[in-house]
Design a protein around this motif. Structure first.
Motif, PDB file in Angstrom:
ATOM      1  N   ALA A 121       5.780   7.099  -7.577  1.00  0.00           N
ATOM      2  CA  ALA A 121       4.975   8.270  -7.209  1.00  0.00           C
ATOM      3  C   ALA A 121       4.762   9.161  -8.426  1.00  0.00           C
ATOM      4  N   VAL A 122       5.832   9.346  -9.218  1.00  0.00           N
ATOM      5  CA  VAL A 122       5.733  10.139 -10.447  1.00  0.00           C
ATOM      6  C   VAL A 122       4.824   9.435 -11.454  1.00  0.00           C
ATOM      7  N   CYS A 123       4.962   8.115 -11.562  1.00  0.00           N
ATOM      8  CA  CYS A 123       4.100   7.347 -12.477  1.00  0.00           C
ATOM      9  C   CYS A 123       2.626   7.552 -12.120  1.00  0.00           C
ATOM     10  N   LYS A 124       2.325   7.454 -10.839  1.00  0.00           N
ATOM     11  CA  LYS A 124       0.940   7.623 -10.378  1.00  0.00           C
ATOM     12  C   LYS A 124       0.430   9.025 -10.713  1.00  0.00           C
ATOM     13  N   ALA A 125       1.270  10.041 -10.473  1.00  0.00           N
ATOM     14  CA  ALA A 125       0.865  11.421 -10.747  1.00  0.00           C
ATOM     15  C   ALA A 125       0.609  11.634 -12.237  1.00  0.00           C
ATOM     16  N   ILE A 126       1.477  11.078 -13.086  1.00  0.00           N
ATOM     17  CA  ILE A 126       1.316  11.239 -14.538  1.00  0.00           C
ATOM     18  C   ILE A 126       0.015  10.588 -15.011  1.00  0.00           C
ATOM     19  N   ILE A 127      -0.248   9.382 -14.551  1.00  0.00           N
ATOM     20  CA  ILE A 127      -1.471   8.673 -14.965  1.00  0.00           C
ATOM     21  C   ILE A 127      -2.709   9.426 -14.491  1.00  0.00           C
ATOM     22  N   SER A 154       0.814  -1.224   0.000  1.00  0.00           N
ATOM     23  CA  SER A 154       0.000   0.000   0.000  1.00  0.00           C
ATOM     24  C   SER A 154       0.845   1.270   0.000  1.00  0.00           C
ATOM     25  N   ARG A 155       2.180   1.128   0.155  1.00  0.00           N
ATOM     26  CA  ARG A 155       3.039   2.314   0.268  1.00  0.00           C
ATOM     27  C   ARG A 155       3.917   2.546  -0.951  1.00  0.00           C
ATOM     28  N   ILE A 156       3.862   1.646  -1.930  1.00  0.00           N
ATOM     29  CA  ILE A 156       4.846   1.737  -3.014  1.00  0.00           C
ATOM     30  C   ILE A 156       4.665   2.974  -3.892  1.00  0.00           C
ATOM     31  N   PHE A 157       3.480   3.594  -3.857  1.00  0.00           N
ATOM     32  CA  PHE A 157       3.267   4.811  -4.648  1.00  0.00           C
ATOM     33  C   PHE A 157       3.542   6.079  -3.838  1.00  0.00           C
ATOM     34  N   ASP A 158       3.970   5.927  -2.585  1.00  0.00           N
ATOM     35  CA  ASP A 158       4.283   7.096  -1.757  1.00  0.00           C
ATOM     36  C   ASP A 158       5.607   7.713  -2.210  1.00  0.00           C
ATOM     37  N   PRO A 159       5.678   9.049  -2.259  1.00  0.00           N
ATOM     38  CA  PRO A 159       6.945   9.698  -2.633  1.00  0.00           C
ATOM     39  C   PRO A 159       8.068   9.331  -1.661  1.00  0.00           C
ATOM     40  N   PHE A 160       9.253   9.095  -2.215  1.00  0.00           N
ATOM     41  CA  PHE A 160      10.488   8.812  -1.477  1.00  0.00           C
ATOM     42  C   PHE A 160      10.474   7.463  -0.758  1.00  0.00           C
ATOM     43  N   PHE A 161       9.498   6.625  -1.069  1.00  0.00           N
ATOM     44  CA  PHE A 161       9.503   5.283  -0.487  1.00  0.00           C
ATOM     45  C   PHE A 161      10.223   4.345  -1.449  1.00  0.00           C
ATOM     46  N   THR A 162      11.243   3.653  -0.960  1.00  0.00           N
ATOM     47  CA  THR A 162      12.005   2.728  -1.800  1.00  0.00           C
ATOM     48  C   THR A 162      12.509   1.563  -0.960  1.00  0.00           C
ATOM     49  N   THR A 163      12.639   0.416  -1.613  1.00  0.00           N
ATOM     50  CA  THR A 163      13.196  -0.769  -0.936  1.00  0.00           C
ATOM     51  C   THR A 163      14.644  -1.009  -1.365  1.00  0.00           C
ATOM     52  N   LYS A 164      15.149  -0.124  -2.228  1.00  0.00           N
ATOM     53  CA  LYS A 164      16.525  -0.277  -2.703  1.00  0.00           C
ATOM     54  C   LYS A 164      17.507   0.247  -1.668  1.00  0.00           C
ATOM     55  N   ILE A 211      -2.432  -0.263 -15.669  1.00  0.00           N
ATOM     56  CA  ILE A 211      -2.657   1.157 -15.970  1.00  0.00           C
ATOM     57  C   ILE A 211      -3.953   1.270 -16.761  1.00  0.00           C
ATOM     58  N   LYS A 212      -4.851   2.144 -16.301  1.00  0.00           N
ATOM     59  CA  LYS A 212      -6.128   2.349 -16.993  1.00  0.00           C
ATOM     60  C   LYS A 212      -6.246   3.805 -17.418  1.00  0.00           C
ATOM     61  N   LEU A 213      -6.443   4.002 -18.723  1.00  0.00           N
ATOM     62  CA  LEU A 213      -6.554   5.347 -19.292  1.00  0.00           C
ATOM     63  C   LEU A 213      -7.896   5.487 -20.006  1.00  0.00           C
ATOM     64  N   GLN A 236      -2.924  12.622 -13.991  1.00  0.00           N
ATOM     65  CA  GLN A 236      -3.045  13.824 -14.820  1.00  0.00           C
ATOM     66  C   GLN A 236      -3.760  13.521 -16.134  1.00  0.00           C
ATOM     67  N   HIS A 237      -3.728  12.277 -16.544  1.00  0.00           N
ATOM     68  CA  HIS A 237      -4.413  11.854 -17.770  1.00  0.00           C
ATOM     69  C   HIS A 237      -5.831  11.361 -17.479  1.00  0.00           C
ATOM     70  N   GLY A 238      -6.293  11.505 -16.234  1.00  0.00           N
ATOM     71  CA  GLY A 238      -7.640  11.058 -15.878  1.00  0.00           C
ATOM     72  C   GLY A 238      -7.741   9.557 -15.683  1.00  0.00           C
ATOM     73  N   GLY A 239      -6.600   8.889 -15.514  1.00  0.00           N
ATOM     74  CA  GLY A 239      -6.605   7.438 -15.342  1.00  0.00           C
ATOM     75  C   GLY A 239      -6.205   7.032 -13.935  1.00  0.00           C
ATOM     76  N   ARG A 240      -5.862   5.774 -13.786  1.00  0.00           N
ATOM     77  CA  ARG A 240      -5.408   5.279 -12.487  1.00  0.00           C
ATOM     78  C   ARG A 240      -4.439   4.120 -12.698  1.00  0.00           C
ATOM     79  N   ILE A 241      -3.581   3.915 -11.703  1.00  0.00           N
ATOM     80  CA  ILE A 241      -2.602   2.832 -11.759  1.00  0.00           C
ATOM     81  C   ILE A 241      -2.768   1.977 -10.513  1.00  0.00           C
ATOM     82  N   GLU A 242      -2.743   0.660 -10.706  1.00  0.00           N
ATOM     83  CA  GLU A 242      -2.937  -0.275  -9.602  1.00  0.00           C
ATOM     84  C   GLU A 242      -1.838  -1.326  -9.649  1.00  0.00           C
ATOM     85  N   VAL A 243      -1.668  -2.024  -8.535  1.00  0.00           N
ATOM     86  CA  VAL A 243      -0.665  -3.083  -8.484  1.00  0.00           C
ATOM     87  C   VAL A 243      -1.263  -4.300  -7.794  1.00  0.00           C
TER      88      VAL A 243
END
Length: 493
Positions: A456-462, A435-445, A483-485, A464-471
């Motif tokens: 986080a950037v991917c989620k914001a871009i999608i 549930s946290r992987i789309f949070d800014p600055f969250f990384t497991t690396k 990804i749903k557009l 902005q296109h009126g869509g949504r991203i899920e995992v």
């Protein structure tokens, strides 16, 4: 569909309802009061007639008892009086003179002569020592009053005089009054509606304008929309207008700042992605560069005929063009560009994204299995931004799988949405952090190997296109990004 009622309509409806209820209640009280007074007045008139008639009948019976009047003369006198009263007052339904035993001495209906009445109304009338009023009904069920006047002098009782008085005129008077009140209330309500409508429009117009602006902002998400000029007001609505204008101004500033931050995050993540692509790009450049260097060396050091020289020059030219193309593609990807949505083929964007990471995939022996929907409609997107999202997800999948993995990429159409699915065969994502992987600055690396901004950037871009991203992910079974557009138009890609 949800029913919508505007402020102006609610104001008119509620105010009119209050006026209608008040006027209706006021009219009801007036009708009730006037009806009561009318009924009491009619009964009082009946009592007076009964009392006068009682005196006249008592005198006649006294004269008979004194021998001043014969039986025949008494009967004629009583009948004459009864007939005269029936003609003078049409409200009188019947007029009866009874002796103490209930026998009819005189009656407005000649057929009733000599009968003996034993009904409860007659019994109560004979027992009365003063004027008695009883409510009864005629043969047709109409309400009337029976007024009984005892024919007594001291303890001497000659019987009773009963007068049936119709309440029909009372009912008609009340009905007429009711109709007048309804007409008056209707006229008053109509006039009130006109006045309230004018007042409601003046009251609601600024609110309606503000609501329209809010609807446009909600539907289009455009905070830069022009807010209409509103007349200054020194009331609560004026305060609302001022607060609304101030709120829009602050939201615009916050949105601009958010967009600047988002652009910076996108560019930062893009540079990180360029770094990840560097190894593959170096390979793309190094291979043709080796051929170019070798050809140059041969041209300088060896004697060759014109035909061989041309072949070497063509190889050099081809290699340099390939290097130029690779560098241009990398620069185009890294270049900061504003959002520019155009009708685009999602399948083509995916193919271009895969081509950019092809060297990385080949180096790690990762296979790609594509299953693209052939008749995919175009979508209104910024191809560069969507490409950035796809590459980011693919690179994350490559890092997760390591070597010898498989990447499944497919497209489909579901509920007027273009669906892109990217699934890897890596170890999957721990459910605790899913549930946290789309949070800014969250990384497991490891520190220094990831910015934590990619997804986080991917989620914001999608978005902005009126869509949504899920995992979707299960530990040990890989991860699947969906990804749903929204589809714009029906043009085939």
């Amino acid at each position: 569909m949800k029913f919508f009622l505007g402020v102006q309509a609610k104001f008119i409806l509620l105010t009119s309802l209050c006026i209608f209820l008040f006027a209706g209640f006021w009219g009801y009280l007036i009708i009730k009061r006037e009806g009561k007074l009318y009924t009491e007045d009619t009964i009082n008139q009946a009592r007076i007639i009964a009392e006068i008639s009682g005196v006249i009948f008592t005198n006649a019976l006294v004269y008979k008892e004194l021998g001043l009047v014969e039986d025949v003369g008494l009967t004629d006198y009583l009948d004459y009086y009864v007939s005269d009263m029936m003609q003078k007052d049409k409200r009188i339904v019947y007029l009866i003179v009874l002796d103490p035993k209930g026998r009819v001495l005189s009656h407005s209906n000649i057929k009733e002569y000599g009968k003996v009445y034993t009904d409860p109304v007659t019994k109560r009338a004979l027992e009365a020592t003063e004027i008695l009023v009883q409510y009864v009904k005629d043969a047709n069920g109409n309400e009337m009053v029976d007024v009984a006047a005892p024919l007594r002098i001291s303890t001497k009782n000659w019987g009773v005089c009963r007068i049936g008085f119709s309440l029909k005129q009372v009912k008609e008077g009340i009905a007429s009054l009711r109709n007048e009140m309804i007409s008056m209330i209707s006229i008053m309500l109509l006039g009130s509606l006109i006045v309230i409508g004018i007042a409601g429009k003046a009251f609601a117009t600024p609110l309606v304008r503000l609501a329209k602006v809010m609807d446009q902002i909600t539907e289009k998400g455009d905070l830069e929309i022009q807010v209409p000029e509103l007349k200054p007001r020194n009331d609560e609505i004026g305060k609302l207008q001022a607060s609304f204008t101030w709120m829009i101004k602050r939201l615009r500033e916050a949105n601009r700042e958010r967009m600047r931050t988002m652009d910076l995050m996108c560019q930062t993540e893009k540079m990180a992605t360029v770094g990840n692509l560097a190894a593959g790009v170096a390979h793309e450049i190094n291979n043709p560069l080796g051929g170019v260097i070798l050809c140059f060396k041969n041209l300088i050091e060896s004697d060759m005929d014109e035909e061989t020289r041309k072949i070497h020059i063509e190889v050099i030219n081809s290699g340099l063009l390939k290097i130029q193309k690779t560098v241009k593609e990398l620069l185009d990807f890294a270049r900061k560009t504003p959002m520019a949505k155009v009708p685009s083929s999602v399948n083509s964007i995916l193919d271009e994204s895969i081509r950019l990471v092809d060297c990385m995939l080949a180096k790690r022996n990762i296979k790609i299995i594509k299953d693209f929907y052939v008749d995919m409609p175009t979508v209104l997107v910024d191809p560069g931004k969507i490409e950035q999202v796809i590459i980011n997800i693919i690179i994350n999948a490559v890092h997760a799988m390591g070597e010898n993995g498989t990447l499944f990429i497919s497209t489909a159409v579901e509920d007027d949405m273009c669906v892109i699915s990217i699934k890897d065969t890596g170890p999957g994502i721990d459910p605790k952090i899913l549930s946290r992987i789309f949070d800014p600055f969250f990384t497991t690396k490891e520190p220094g190997k990831g910015t934590g901004l990619g997804l986080a950037v991917c989620k914001a871009i999608i978005e902005q296109h009126g869509g949504r991203i899920e995992v979707e992910s299960e530990k040990g079974a890989g991860a699947r990004f969906i990804i749903k557009l929204p589809i714009r138009g029906t043009e085939k890609a």
